[in-house]
Design a protein around this motif. Structure first.
Motif, PDB file in Angstrom:
ATOM      1  N   GLY A  11      -6.856  -2.506 -11.634  1.00  0.00           N
ATOM      2  CA  GLY A  11      -7.865  -1.753 -10.894  1.00  0.00           C
ATOM      3  C   GLY A  11      -7.237  -0.946  -9.777  1.00  0.00           C
ATOM      4  N   GLY A  12      -7.301   0.391  -9.897  1.00  0.00           N
ATOM      5  CA  GLY A  12      -6.712   1.266  -8.886  1.00  0.00           C
ATOM      6  C   GLY A  12      -7.752   1.953  -8.038  1.00  0.00           C
ATOM      7  N   GLY A  13      -8.847   1.246  -7.765  1.00  0.00           N
ATOM      8  CA  GLY A  13      -9.865   1.764  -6.851  1.00  0.00           C
ATOM      9  C   GLY A  13      -9.575   1.309  -5.434  1.00  0.00           C
ATOM     10  N   LEU A  14     -10.619   1.169  -4.629  1.00  0.00           N
ATOM     11  CA  LEU A  14     -10.429   0.824  -3.222  1.00  0.00           C
ATOM     12  C   LEU A  14      -9.767  -0.538  -3.045  1.00  0.00           C
ATOM     13  N   ALA A  15     -10.300  -1.567  -3.683  1.00  0.00           N
ATOM     14  CA  ALA A  15      -9.762  -2.910  -3.490  1.00  0.00           C
ATOM     15  C   ALA A  15      -8.328  -3.015  -4.002  1.00  0.00           C
ATOM     16  N   GLY A  16      -8.085  -2.491  -5.206  1.00  0.00           N
ATOM     17  CA  GLY A  16      -6.758  -2.590  -5.790  1.00  0.00           C
ATOM     18  C   GLY A  16      -5.696  -1.860  -4.992  1.00  0.00           C
ATOM     19  N   ASN A  17      -5.995  -0.647  -4.575  1.00  0.00           N
ATOM     20  CA  ASN A  17      -5.023   0.123  -3.800  1.00  0.00           C
ATOM     21  C   ASN A  17      -4.797  -0.467  -2.411  1.00  0.00           C
ATOM     22  N   CYS A  18      -5.859  -0.964  -1.787  1.00  0.00           N
ATOM     23  CA  CYS A  18      -5.695  -1.601  -0.472  1.00  0.00           C
ATOM     24  C   CYS A  18      -4.804  -2.836  -0.578  1.00  0.00           C
ATOM     25  N   LEU A  19      -4.985  -3.625  -1.630  1.00  0.00           N
ATOM     26  CA  LEU A  19      -4.142  -4.798  -1.819  1.00  0.00           C
ATOM     27  C   LEU A  19      -2.689  -4.388  -2.042  1.00  0.00           C
ATOM     28  N   ALA A  20      -2.471  -3.370  -2.865  1.00  0.00           N
ATOM     29  CA  ALA A  20      -1.105  -2.898  -3.112  1.00  0.00           C
ATOM     30  C   ALA A  20      -0.441  -2.438  -1.815  1.00  0.00           C
ATOM     31  N   LEU A  21      -1.188  -1.718  -0.983  1.00  0.00           N
ATOM     32  CA  LEU A  21      -0.636  -1.244   0.287  1.00  0.00           C
ATOM     33  C   LEU A  21      -0.362  -2.401   1.245  1.00  0.00           C
ATOM     34  N   ALA A  22      -1.217  -3.400   1.230  1.00  0.00           N
ATOM     35  CA  ALA A  22      -1.017  -4.560   2.101  1.00  0.00           C
ATOM     36  C   ALA A  22       0.256  -5.324   1.740  1.00  0.00           C
ATOM     37  N   LEU A  23       0.671  -5.226   0.479  1.00  0.00           N
ATOM     38  CA  LEU A  23       1.818  -6.000   0.001  1.00  0.00           C
ATOM     39  C   LEU A  23       3.087  -5.163  -0.158  1.00  0.00           C
ATOM     40  N   LYS A  24       3.040  -3.884   0.178  1.00  0.00           N
ATOM     41  CA  LYS A  24       4.121  -2.974  -0.196  1.00  0.00           C
ATOM     42  C   LYS A  24       5.468  -3.310   0.430  1.00  0.00           C
ATOM     43  N   ASP A  25       5.501  -3.960   1.585  1.00  0.00           N
ATOM     44  CA  ASP A  25       6.772  -4.221   2.263  1.00  0.00           C
ATOM     45  C   ASP A  25       7.145  -5.703   2.310  1.00  0.00           C
ATOM     46  N   CYS A  26       6.446  -6.528   1.551  1.00  0.00           N
ATOM     47  CA  CYS A  26       6.668  -7.978   1.691  1.00  0.00           C
ATOM     48  C   CYS A  26       7.733  -8.524   0.750  1.00  0.00           C
ATOM     49  N   GLY A  27       8.190  -7.718  -0.199  1.00  0.00           N
ATOM     50  CA  GLY A  27       9.224  -8.173  -1.118  1.00  0.00           C
ATOM     51  C   GLY A  27       8.722  -8.488  -2.510  1.00  0.00           C
ATOM     52  N   LEU A  28       7.422  -8.617  -2.680  1.00  0.00           N
ATOM     53  CA  LEU A  28       6.863  -8.874  -4.004  1.00  0.00           C
ATOM     54  C   LEU A  28       7.000  -7.634  -4.891  1.00  0.00           C
ATOM     55  N   ASN A  29       7.321  -7.852  -6.153  1.00  0.00           N
ATOM     56  CA  ASN A  29       7.398  -6.768  -7.124  1.00  0.00           C
ATOM     57  C   ASN A  29       6.005  -6.585  -7.724  1.00  0.00           C
ATOM     58  N   VAL A  30       5.354  -5.485  -7.344  1.00  0.00           N
ATOM     59  CA  VAL A  30       3.939  -5.270  -7.657  1.00  0.00           C
ATOM     60  C   VAL A  30       3.763  -4.051  -8.551  1.00  0.00           C
ATOM     61  N   ALA A  31       2.852  -4.139  -9.504  1.00  0.00           N
ATOM     62  CA  ALA A  31       2.466  -2.976 -10.311  1.00  0.00           C
ATOM     63  C   ALA A  31       0.947  -2.886 -10.366  1.00  0.00           C
ATOM     64  N   LEU A  32       0.463  -1.658 -10.458  1.00  0.00           N
ATOM     65  CA  LEU A  32      -0.963  -1.365 -10.448  1.00  0.00           C
ATOM     66  C   LEU A  32      -1.370  -0.773 -11.795  1.00  0.00           C
ATOM     67  N   ILE A  33      -2.495  -1.239 -12.323  1.00  0.00           N
ATOM     68  CA  ILE A  33      -3.008  -0.752 -13.619  1.00  0.00           C
ATOM     69  C   ILE A  33      -4.394  -0.166 -13.410  1.00  0.00           C
ATOM     70  N   GLU A  34      -4.608   1.081 -13.821  1.00  0.00           N
ATOM     71  CA  GLU A  34      -5.913   1.731 -13.660  1.00  0.00           C
ATOM     72  C   GLU A  34      -6.289   2.452 -14.948  1.00  0.00           C
ATOM     73  N   ALA A  35      -7.522   2.230 -15.390  1.00  0.00           N
ATOM     74  CA  ALA A  35      -7.971   2.779 -16.673  1.00  0.00           C
ATOM     75  C   ALA A  35      -8.320   4.260 -16.619  1.00  0.00           C
ATOM     76  N   VAL A  36      -8.688   4.750 -15.440  1.00  0.00           N
ATOM     77  CA  VAL A  36      -9.170   6.131 -15.294  1.00  0.00           C
ATOM     78  C   VAL A  36      -8.133   6.957 -14.535  1.00  0.00           C
ATOM     79  N   SER A  37      -7.954   8.197 -14.945  1.00  0.00           N
ATOM     80  CA  SER A  37      -6.991   9.058 -14.253  1.00  0.00           C
ATOM     81  C   SER A  37      -7.464   9.343 -12.837  1.00  0.00           C
ATOM     82  N   ARG A  38      -6.524   9.692 -11.987  1.00  0.00           N
ATOM     83  CA  ARG A  38      -6.860  10.000 -10.587  1.00  0.00           C
ATOM     84  C   ARG A  38      -7.835  11.172 -10.492  1.00  0.00           C
ATOM     85  N   GLN A  39      -7.660  12.154 -11.354  1.00  0.00           N
ATOM     86  CA  GLN A  39      -8.558  13.311 -11.324  1.00  0.00           C
ATOM     87  C   GLN A  39      -9.964  12.916 -11.731  1.00  0.00           C
ATOM     88  N   GLN A  40     -10.079  12.066 -12.751  1.00  0.00           N
ATOM     89  CA  GLN A  40     -11.398  11.598 -13.179  1.00  0.00           C
ATOM     90  C   GLN A  40     -12.084  10.823 -12.067  1.00  0.00           C
TER      91      GLN A  40
END
Length: 401
Positions: A11-40
């Motif tokens: 999920g690359g909406g609000l919750a998913g992206n906020c979680l990814a940003l919260a974890l970006k510098d902690c050392g965890l290897n994180v990947a994000l999966i989103e079904a809809v394109s950014r333009q859509q």
């Protein structure tokens, strides 16, 4: 070929992206999966909906480094005017009386979704977008996520999968987590109006026989409308001309902001309280709208979701730094237990408000109007209610950079 990660976020909406940003510098290897394109996502009509950000949410967004990117698009709520149509009861909440800059803010969903998605991309977080999750394979050590991206099959594995993929969550369905639903028999009509009088950063919540009507400040002479009606009335209001629609809205709201005119498309969303039976699966957890969807009456949906994100991020960072398994069942149970109390509190409050202000029995009508008037004259009670509205009563610690 299989890619291995510590954490996968579906999920690359609000919750998913906020979680990814919260974890970006902690050392965890994180990947994000989103079904809809950014333009859509950007072009979706749902991007027009107004989000009410509590003061507590703004603090969390500041801590995550997000607020600086979006604050120019947000409008402060300085006062809230609450009334019951056709009755004497009224209450006013003021930021000045509470000693704060604002009780909250209003922002279009698109104006927060797009910058956050860009921030996640700029942070170098690995993203599979658009890509659809087809199936899951889970064992004691890892969870494998099978994706389909442009007809290509991709296998990813991780210690933990977070489902942040919204109300129609694919992850929740694959985990076979049931939902409990309460149909309110109502539809929310969403649009924007221009007013001939400035709103002076005042939000209005007006309870009516068919449901609440909220006007939320956007710029000086525009307000976002969230108008709840029963299904039949909503269908009729969506089918009439713009002029007739505005006449009905004006009659319901009154002339506090002068004459109204329509400046956006009318959208409709059926209202149902939806709550997942549980938050956890094996090496998996669901958050945000995948767990809970609320009536918009108190504007708490995104605020509650962001608290899910912050709590989970804090706990994941600590678990990882201690060298422990982030997908451990006992660890995830602790998270679920921590969040359940907040979920229960907000959902029960929202559900109670809907029921109390939708009931037209004379004794209850008199009681709630007397209650509104009484609350308006008791500073301590107003402060408690304001703290709840601002999201400052939850006692959450915040992620620190």
């Amino acid at each position: 070929m299989q890619d291995d990660y510590d954490l996968l976020i579906g999920g690359g909406g609000l919750a998913g992206n906020c979680l990814a940003l919260a974890l970006k510098d902690c050392g965890l290897n994180v990947a994000l999966i989103e079904a809809v394109s950014r333009q859509q996502l950007h072009d979706s009509p749902a991007g027009d909906r107004a989000l009410a950000l509590s003061a507590g949410t703004v603090i969390m967004l500041e801590t995550l480094g997000i607020w600086e990117e979006i604050k120019t698009k947000a409008t402060a709520i300085k006062t809230i005017h609450i009334s019951d149509k056709g009755h004497f009861g009224k209450m006013r909440l003021s930021a000045k009386q509470q000693g704060v800059t604002a009780l909250g803010y209003v922002i279009a969903a698109r104006d927060i979704e797009t910058p956050i998605a860009q921030m996640a991309n700029d942070a170098g977080i690995r993203q599979f977008c658009p890509a659809r999750i087809e199936s899951l394979n889970i064992n004691n050590e890892t969870i494998q996520v099978n994706l389909k991206q442009e007809e290509k099959l991709i296998k990813l594995s991780a210690k933990l999968l977070v489902g942040a993929d919204g109300g129609q969550s694919t992850i929740r369905k694959l985990l076979e987590i049931a939902q409990h639903k309460t149909d309110y028999g109502q539809t929310a009509i969403i649009t924007t109006v221009k007013t001939t009088k400035a709103h002076h950063n005042r939000a209005y919540e007006r309870f009516t026989r068919s449901g609440p009507l909220a006007l939320l400040p956007i710029d000086c002479y525009h307000s976002a409308v969230v108008w709840t009606r029963n299904h039949e009335e909503a269908k009729a209001l969506l089918s009439v001309s713009e002029t007739e629609f505005i006449n009905h809205l004006q009659q319901c709201f009154g002339y506090r902001l002068g004459e109204l005119s329509l400046t956006a498309t009318r959208l409709a969303f059926p209202l149902t309280l939806i709550r997942a039976e549980k938050m956890l699966g094996q090496r998996s957890v669901i958050i945000g709208n995948a767990v809970h969807q609320l009536h918009p009456v108190a504007g708490q949906g995104f605020n509650l979701s962001l608290r899910d994100v912050v709590q989970l991020a804090e706990m994941l960072i600590e678990q990882y730094q201690l060298g422990h398994d982030i997908g451990d069942a006992n660890f995830l149970q602790t998270y679920a237990k921590t969040r359940t109390q907040d979920h229960n509190k907000v959902i029960n409050f929202t559900h109670s408000v809907v029921k109390i202000f939708s009931n037209q029995l004379l004794p209850l009508t008199a009681l709630r109007n007397s209650g509104l008037t009484l609350l308006d004259h008791i500073p301590a009670a107003k402060s408690l209610l304001a703290a709840h509205a601002m999201g400052l009563s939850e006692g959450l610690s915040l992620i620190r950079k």
